[in-house]
Design a protein around this motif. Structure first.
Motif, mmCIF file in Angstrom:
data_model
loop_
_atom_site.group_PDB
_atom_site.id
_atom_site.type_symbol
_atom_site.label_atom_id
_atom_site.label_comp_id
_atom_site.label_asym_id
_atom_site.label_seq_id
_atom_site.Cartn_x
_atom_site.Cartn_y
_atom_site.Cartn_z
ATOM 1 N N ALA A 1 -25.652 31.942 -20.201
ATOM 2 C CA ALA A 1 -24.784 33.120 -20.184
ATOM 3 C C ALA A 1 -23.359 32.799 -20.607
ATOM 4 N N PHE A 2 -23.046 31.499 -20.682
ATOM 5 C CA PHE A 2 -21.681 31.091 -21.006
ATOM 6 C C PHE A 2 -21.571 30.455 -22.386
ATOM 7 N N GLY A 3 -22.636 30.587 -23.201
ATOM 8 C CA GLY A 3 -22.522 30.261 -24.607
ATOM 9 C C GLY A 3 -22.986 28.896 -25.045
ATOM 10 N N GLY A 4 -23.516 28.091 -24.132
ATOM 11 C CA GLY A 4 -23.953 26.768 -24.548
ATOM 12 C C GLY A 4 -24.713 26.064 -23.446
ATOM 13 N N ALA A 5 -24.864 24.755 -23.583
ATOM 14 C CA ALA A 5 -25.649 23.970 -22.632
ATOM 15 C C ALA A 5 -24.793 23.372 -21.522
ATOM 16 N N SER A 6 -23.530 23.734 -21.462
ATOM 17 C CA SER A 6 -22.660 23.249 -20.389
ATOM 18 C C SER A 6 -21.490 24.211 -20.242
ATOM 19 N N VAL A 7 -20.871 24.149 -19.075
ATOM 20 C CA VAL A 7 -19.563 24.781 -18.874
ATOM 21 C C VAL A 7 -18.578 23.635 -18.777
ATOM 22 N N ARG A 8 -17.739 23.503 -19.782
ATOM 23 C CA ARG A 8 -16.833 22.359 -19.858
ATOM 24 C C ARG A 8 -15.698 22.478 -18.836
ATOM 25 N N CYS A 9 -15.090 21.344 -18.558
ATOM 26 C CA CYS A 9 -13.892 21.314 -17.728
ATOM 27 C C CYS A 9 -12.714 20.918 -18.611
ATOM 28 N N ALA A 10 -11.763 21.822 -18.764
ATOM 29 C CA ALA A 10 -10.572 21.535 -19.579
ATOM 30 C C ALA A 10 -9.738 20.459 -18.912
ATOM 31 N N GLY A 11 -9.042 19.694 -19.712
ATOM 32 C CA GLY A 11 -8.141 18.676 -19.180
ATOM 33 C C GLY A 11 -6.992 19.281 -18.399
ATOM 34 N N TYR A 12 -6.272 18.440 -17.682
ATOM 35 C CA TYR A 12 -5.203 18.930 -16.806
ATOM 36 C C TYR A 12 -3.858 19.012 -17.522
ATOM 37 N N ALA A 13 -3.157 20.098 -17.265
ATOM 38 C CA ALA A 13 -1.743 20.248 -17.592
ATOM 39 C C ALA A 13 -1.181 21.258 -16.602
ATOM 40 N N ARG A 14 0.115 21.221 -16.383
ATOM 41 C CA ARG A 14 0.718 22.123 -15.398
ATOM 42 C C ARG A 14 0.486 23.578 -15.774
ATOM 43 N N TYR A 15 0.300 24.396 -14.762
ATOM 44 C CA TYR A 15 0.058 25.823 -14.991
ATOM 45 C C TYR A 15 1.199 26.444 -15.795
ATOM 46 N N GLY A 16 0.825 27.415 -16.636
ATOM 47 C CA GLY A 16 1.825 28.156 -17.402
ATOM 48 C C GLY A 16 2.316 27.490 -18.665
ATOM 49 N N THR A 17 1.841 26.281 -18.978
ATOM 50 C CA THR A 17 2.377 25.545 -20.118
ATOM 51 C C THR A 17 1.557 25.765 -21.385
ATOM 52 N N ALA B 1 -33.471 30.512 -23.295
ATOM 53 C CA ALA B 1 -32.778 31.416 -22.377
ATOM 54 C C ALA B 1 -31.674 32.191 -23.096
ATOM 55 N N ALA B 2 -30.966 31.522 -24.008
ATOM 56 C CA ALA B 2 -29.898 32.181 -24.756
ATOM 57 C C ALA B 2 -30.450 33.327 -25.601
ATOM 58 N N GLN B 3 -31.618 33.127 -26.201
ATOM 59 C CA GLN B 3 -32.242 34.196 -26.986
ATOM 60 C C GLN B 3 -32.597 35.383 -26.097
ATOM 61 N N ALA B 4 -33.073 35.110 -24.886
ATOM 62 C CA ALA B 4 -33.403 36.181 -23.964
ATOM 63 C C ALA B 4 -32.161 36.951 -23.548
ATOM 64 N N PHE B 5 -31.051 36.238 -23.384
ATOM 65 C CA PHE B 5 -29.801 36.893 -23.006
ATOM 66 C C PHE B 5 -29.285 37.826 -24.104
ATOM 67 N N ALA B 6 -29.692 37.586 -25.339
ATOM 68 C CA ALA B 6 -29.210 38.420 -26.443
ATOM 69 C C ALA B 6 -29.638 39.870 -26.283
ATOM 70 N N THR B 7 -30.701 40.117 -25.545
ATOM 71 C CA THR B 7 -31.169 41.505 -25.324
ATOM 72 C C THR B 7 -30.929 41.953 -23.893
ATOM 73 N N GLY C 1 -23.167 43.609 -16.670
ATOM 74 C CA GLY C 1 -21.716 43.668 -16.686
ATOM 75 C C GLY C 1 -21.146 44.772 -17.544
ATOM 76 N N GLY C 2 -21.954 45.691 -17.975
ATOM 77 C CA GLY C 2 -21.425 46.857 -18.676
ATOM 78 C C GLY C 2 -21.119 46.652 -20.132
ATOM 79 N N ALA C 3 -21.594 45.528 -20.732
ATOM 80 C CA ALA C 3 -21.318 45.287 -22.148
ATOM 81 C C ALA C 3 -22.198 46.173 -23.017
#
Length: 218
Positions: free
Chosen positions: A122-138, A206-212, A216-218
């Protein structure tokens, strides 16, 4: 206030109340934005969701001078990655950022979510990545988030929280809730030895099944 944005503003307020009521965020943490033509509507800074009104929602141009805003209160300190996501991803209409417990725990450990369940598709790939750290708002954080979101509709943010995208606000909210559920299941699985991961072919199916399938109202 830009004419015609009243309904979107009310939708943002309602979404923020849901985030608080369901425990996806607490206090004044988290923020929500929606595309409205050439402007971005975004929650104001340091405003408890119980006190938030439609009139308090800020407007910022998607293209224009840096940091310009209209409204009775200044925009969320995280306005930059909201704007940059909406600029870079024209198919996206809304961005939800929150600090739900299990997503945030994984983000604190800087762990991505692997293909441990078919819902990862449902999130577009085979993983949900974790972005690297930087201070909020930057600007640095915004760049890291954009990188983690390439080809994805959600990511974790190191030592911070999560982001979920949607074609509509209801779709983004659905993904936010599903991401926290997935993170919770993954954390539980780790506590009993770790999950058995699905193959790329199984995730693709699973991604193909999600296509139909359009929750969430899309």
């Amino acid at each position: 206030m830009t004419p015609g944005t009243e309904d979107l503003r009310r939708e943002i307020v309602a979404a923020c109340r849901i985030l608080a009521d369901t425990g996806l965020t607490v206090g004044t943490s988290g923020n929500v934005s929606v595309r409205a033509g050439g402007v971005m509507l975004i929650t104001p800074s340091a405003t408890p969701y119980a006190e938030l009104t439609a009139e308090m929602i800020c407007e910022m141009p998607l293209d224009g001078p840096e940091g310009v805003w209209v409204g009775p209160r200044k925009p969320s300190t995280e306005w930059r990655f909201h704007r940059d996501i909406l600029r870079a991803r024209p198919e996206i209409g809304a961005v939800v950022h929150a600090h739900p417990p299990h997503c945030t725990a994984l983000a604190m450990a800087r762990r991505e979510i692997p293909p441990c369940h078919y819902m990862i598709a449902a999130f577009g790939g085979a993983s949900v990545r974790c972005a690297g750290y930087a201070r909020y708002g930057t600007a640095e954080l915004s760049a890291l988030v954009l990188q983690a979101l390439e080809g994805r509709t959600a990511c974790l943010m190191a030592n911070h929280g999560m982001i979920a995208l949607g074609e509509t606000l209801s779709r983004a909210m659905w993904r936010a809730a599903e991401l926290e559920a997935l993170a919770r299941h993954y954390c539980i699985a780790l506590s009993i030895g770790g999950p058995v991961l699905l193959s790329d072919a199984q995730i693709g199916e699973a991604a193909q099944a999600f296509a139909t399938y359009a929750p969430g109202g899309a």
